[in-house]
Write an enzyme that holds these catalytic residues in place. Structure first.
Site, PDB file in Angstrom:
ATOM      1  N   ILE A 104     -16.116 -12.487   4.980  1.00 23.80           N
ATOM      2  CA  ILE A 104     -16.457 -12.454   3.463  1.00 23.80           C
ATOM      3  C   ILE A 104     -17.698 -11.525   3.269  1.00 23.80           C
ATOM      4  CG2 ILE A 104     -18.062 -14.518   4.417  1.00 23.80           C
ATOM      5  CD1 ILE A 104     -17.767 -15.897   1.602  1.00 23.80           C
ATOM      6  N   CYS A 105     -17.613 -11.248   1.855  1.00 23.53           N
ATOM      7  CA  CYS A 105     -18.815 -10.500   1.411  1.00 23.53           C
ATOM      8  C   CYS A 105     -18.846  -8.812   2.113  1.00 23.53           C
ATOM      9  CB  CYS A 105     -20.204 -11.173   1.675  1.00 23.53           C
ATOM     10  SG  CYS A 105     -21.735 -10.532   0.596  1.00 23.53           S
TER      11      CYS A 105
END
Length: 182
Positions: A102-103
């Site tokens: 994620i991110c």
């Protein structure tokens, strides 16, 4: 047996790492946090200290179903620089087992060549580091054995998608309702 390892490094984004752990555990999934640093005490990117369950050297990833990388800086940089972790990610991908990031962390997968021919997302502005991927702006992308998500604001949909993959949509939907998400 541990089903999921969530890897933590100094500078990780606390919400992205801990939301995933929380949701997986609420769903009854065996998850452990793994420090890639020299200590189990990890310093998040916003000054929150977290004690990981174990050190990288202590884990056994022989048959783990899923590896999860939270984003944050410089946490993502540490993840991408850890030789043992990058080897493990390549092995997990080669075995067709699940990887999630994620991110900023999907850039680690991109730099390892694990996103070639896959659809993926990441934190806005880092898309060029998703080497070989077809990039979207969806909150979460699941493509074969790789799940990616955009950032802190998508941590709950990301976590719920991991629950759905490991336990089914019905369990994920029940969990979403129980946390007043849906």
């Amino acid at each position: 047996m541990t089903e999921v390892y969530v890897f933590l490094a100094d500078g990780f984004e606390e919400i992205e790492g801990l939301t995933v752990v929380d949701l997986l555990r609420r769903a009854g999934i065996e998850v452990q946090t793994v420090s890639i640093m020299e200590s189990t005490l990890i310093h998040g990117s916003h000054g929150i200290e977290v004690k990981a369950d174990l050190l990288f050297e202590e884990m056994s990833a022989d048959a783990v179903q899923m590896l999860v990388l939270p984003g944050g800086m410089p946490g993502t940089t540490h993840l991408g620089a850890h030789e043992g972790l990058t080897t493990l990610l390549r092995e997990q991908a080669a075995a067709g087992r699940q990887i999630a990031a994620i991110c900023a962390a999907p850039t680690v997968l991109g730099q390892l060549g694990l996103l070639k021919g896959k659809t993926a997302v990441c934190y806005p502005g880092l898309e060029e580091k998703l080497t070989g991927a077809s990039v979207t702006t969806n909150p979460v992308e699941i493509c074969q054995n790789v799940t990616t998500s955009r950032g802190m604001g998508t941590a709950i949909p990301f976590g719920l998608s991991l629950v759905a993959q490991l336990r089914g949509e019905e369990i994920a939907d029940k969990l979403a309702k129980s946390i007043v998400f849906a």
